[in-house]
Scaffold this motif. Structure first.
Motif, PDB file in Angstrom:
ATOM      1  N   MET A   4     -16.672  15.006  20.391  1.00 28.09           N
ATOM      2  CA  MET A   4     -17.353  15.999  21.222  1.00 28.09           C
ATOM      3  C   MET A   4     -16.759  17.385  21.021  1.00 28.09           C
ATOM      4  O   MET A   4     -17.467  18.380  20.896  1.00 28.09           O
ATOM      5  CB  MET A   4     -17.242  15.592  22.702  1.00 28.09           C
ATOM      6  N   ASN A   5     -15.400  17.457  20.929  1.00 24.50           N
ATOM      7  CA  ASN A   5     -14.747  18.752  20.733  1.00 24.50           C
ATOM      8  C   ASN A   5     -15.144  19.377  19.402  1.00 24.50           C
ATOM      9  O   ASN A   5     -15.351  20.582  19.302  1.00 24.50           O
ATOM     10  CB  ASN A   5     -13.228  18.601  20.812  1.00 24.50           C
ATOM     11  N   GLU A   6     -15.231  18.557  18.353  1.00 23.99           N
ATOM     12  CA  GLU A   6     -15.642  19.073  17.052  1.00 23.99           C
ATOM     13  C   GLU A   6     -17.075  19.589  17.108  1.00 23.99           C
ATOM     14  O   GLU A   6     -17.419  20.594  16.498  1.00 23.99           O
ATOM     15  CB  GLU A   6     -15.493  17.985  15.992  1.00 23.99           C
ATOM     16  N   THR A   7     -17.930  18.900  17.836  1.00 25.12           N
ATOM     17  CA  THR A   7     -19.323  19.329  17.965  1.00 25.12           C
ATOM     18  C   THR A   7     -19.398  20.676  18.674  1.00 25.12           C
ATOM     19  O   THR A   7     -20.145  21.569  18.266  1.00 25.12           O
ATOM     20  CB  THR A   7     -20.129  18.278  18.751  1.00 25.12           C
ATOM     21  N   ILE A   8     -18.609  20.840  19.737  1.00 22.98           N
ATOM     22  CA  ILE A   8     -18.580  22.116  20.451  1.00 22.98           C
ATOM     23  C   ILE A   8     -18.054  23.220  19.548  1.00 22.98           C
ATOM     24  O   ILE A   8     -18.612  24.329  19.502  1.00 22.98           O
ATOM     25  CB  ILE A   8     -17.704  21.986  21.723  1.00 22.98           C
ATOM     26  N   LEU A   9     -16.985  22.923  18.807  1.00 18.63           N
ATOM     27  CA  LEU A   9     -16.425  23.916  17.886  1.00 18.63           C
ATOM     28  C   LEU A   9     -17.450  24.327  16.848  1.00 18.63           C
ATOM     29  O   LEU A   9     -17.682  25.521  16.606  1.00 18.63           O
ATOM     30  CB  LEU A   9     -15.181  23.358  17.201  1.00 18.63           C
ATOM     31  N   ASN A  10     -18.096  23.337  16.215  1.00 19.19           N
ATOM     32  CA  ASN A  10     -19.086  23.642  15.184  1.00 19.19           C
ATOM     33  C   ASN A  10     -20.217  24.493  15.739  1.00 19.19           C
ATOM     34  O   ASN A  10     -20.710  25.419  15.073  1.00 19.19           O
ATOM     35  CB  ASN A  10     -19.655  22.350  14.597  1.00 19.19           C
TER      36      ASN A  10
END
Length: 442
Positions: A4-10
């Protein structure tokens, strides 16, 4: 599958890029090329003296390379491995520039960040030209004087003196540093070094000059504008880089022994990085051979003569072109300033103009905000000793042809828009006159 954090970052990264794309300011690498490409006239690179394609420099470099026992790598940070190649070259620079001390850095960026992040002490202040290089800004942001940074209007002596007086009152017991570039890379303008130095006489104010774009071109043996104006003893530190006119890599800060020692102890961009490879130092040393023997001085003379010819040739053909389409700044190659190899051709259409030049075999890049202020868009022309009069004449003729075609296109667009507005406007109903009313009036 991304977390989820990677998705938000992207999503955040992508949104920022989309925003830049929508404002036409997203940066991308240009199409790959070489400076020796015979099908593309170089009006883009910082290779001012055309040394990157010099057979003489290439031969000298290969000979020194063959003779050197140390070529690859450097072994680590200068504080771990002080290679003999580095130490010898540094001493050569100290003697060549006639200074107390010299200190090598991997780049001009590293040198500015290292100096401005650590030399100003708590309570001190920095005054800087509003067009100063990004590396100075990064150094100041990492410094201990982030609340005492004062810009002045570009090359404006009245603004500089006003800011200086304000800073002296606010920081009466502090050291004050003044940061300028001798030649500004986007505008081709020269800092009024002599006048600034005179304003600092007898005060606890120190002048720091970035000579990145002047190295090799100005002053005796290419030692820069500070040496050309005889201001060596009025400047606390000078930065010279090797990656522009000298066709090498790296930089040097020229300063006092005390400041050199302090930088060795506190400049993180020097301490915590592997130093330049021996091959980089050998290459830069060869470039200084050409400065020392006068080869570079002749190239610089040819370059500056070409600059005067180009600006005169182009300016005389711009008389009937609207300034919003194409113009040259009044200060470029004026009687008050030396010739400059950097010539901004101002235009409201930098990308179409650059594309038109590229299509006809000329590489001059568009420069827009945020690299330059909004409303100051341009195509920056960098001249080189290897350019010819025929090259710059061709540039000027293509520029005028492009501008005339743009004028015609803009006129057609305006007529089309006027016609469309007329078509969309509500029509008034035709009224048949009442003949009885007309007759009564007669």
């Amino acid at each position: 599958m991304p977390s989820m954090n990677e998705t938000i970052l992207n999503a955040k990264l992508q949104a920022s890029l989309v925003s830049r794309e929508s404002r036409l300011i997203r940066r991308r690498l240009p199409e790959s090329t070489t400076l020796s490409n015979p099908d593309l006239i170089d009006f883009n690179s910082n290779d001012y003296l055309s040394l990157s394609t010099s057979p003489l420099l290439r031969k000298r470099f290969l000979n020194k390379l063959t003779a050197s026992p140390d070529i690859l790598g450097s072994g680590g940070s200068r504080l771990l491995v002080n290679g003999s190649v580095h130490n010898t070259f540094e001493e050569r620079l100290r003697q060549f520039f006639g200074v107390e001390a010299a200190l090598l850095f991997n780049s001009g960026f590293d040198a500015n960040v290292g100096f401005f992040s650590c030399i100003p002490q708590p309570g001190d202040a920095v005054i800087y030209d509003e067009y100063i290089h990004a590396s100075v800004h990064d150094g100041m942001r990492a410094s201990r004087v982030t609340e005492a940074l004062y810009p002045f209007k570009h090359n404006d002596l009245a603004s500089f003196k006003h800011v200086l007086e304000q800073v002296k009152r606010a920081h009466s017991n502090a050291s004050v540093f003044v940061a300028v570039e001798s030649l500004y890379s986007m505008d081709g303008t020269f800092a009024p070094l002599k006048e600034i130095a005179e304003a600092l006489e007898g005060q606890n104010v120190y002048l720091v000059v970035d000579e990145a774009h002047a190295t090799g071109i100005y002053g005796p043996q290419g030692r820069g504008r500070v040496a050309e104006l005889g201001l060596e003893n009025k400047v606390l530190a000078r930065l010279h880089t090797f990656g522009k006119a000298l066709a090498a890599t790296g930089a040097v800060i020229l300063t006092s022994t005390l400041i050199r020692d302090y930088l060795l102890n506190y400049a993180r961009s020097l301490i915590y990085t592997t130093s330049l490879s021996n091959v980089n130092i050998i290459a830069a040393d060869c470039s200084f051979d050409l400065l020392a023997d006068g080869t570079a001085s002749q190239l610089a003379s040819n370059l500056l003569d070409l600059s005067v010819y180009f600006t005169s040739y182009l300016r005389s053909r711009l008389a009937n072109i609207p300034t919003a389409l194409l113009s040259l700044p009044d200060n470029i190659n004026s009687p008050r300033c030396p010739p400059s190899p950097i010539i901004p051709v101002m235009t409201s259409y930098p990308r179409p103009f650059s594309a038109a030049l590229r299509a006809l075999g000329m590489n001059a890049r568009p420069i827009t905000w945020p690299t330059v202020p909004k409303g100051k868009d341009r195509v920056r022309v960098c001249l080189h000793a290897g350019n010819t009069r025929a090259d710059v004449e061709r540039f000027a003729l293509v520029a005028i042809q492009w501008a005339e075609e743009m004028m015609a296109q803009l006129l057609r667009d305006e007529e089309t828009q006027a016609h469309e507005r007329e078509e969309k406007a509500p029509r008034r109903k035709y009224e048949v006159p009442d003949h009885r009313l007309v007759a009564s009036k007669l």
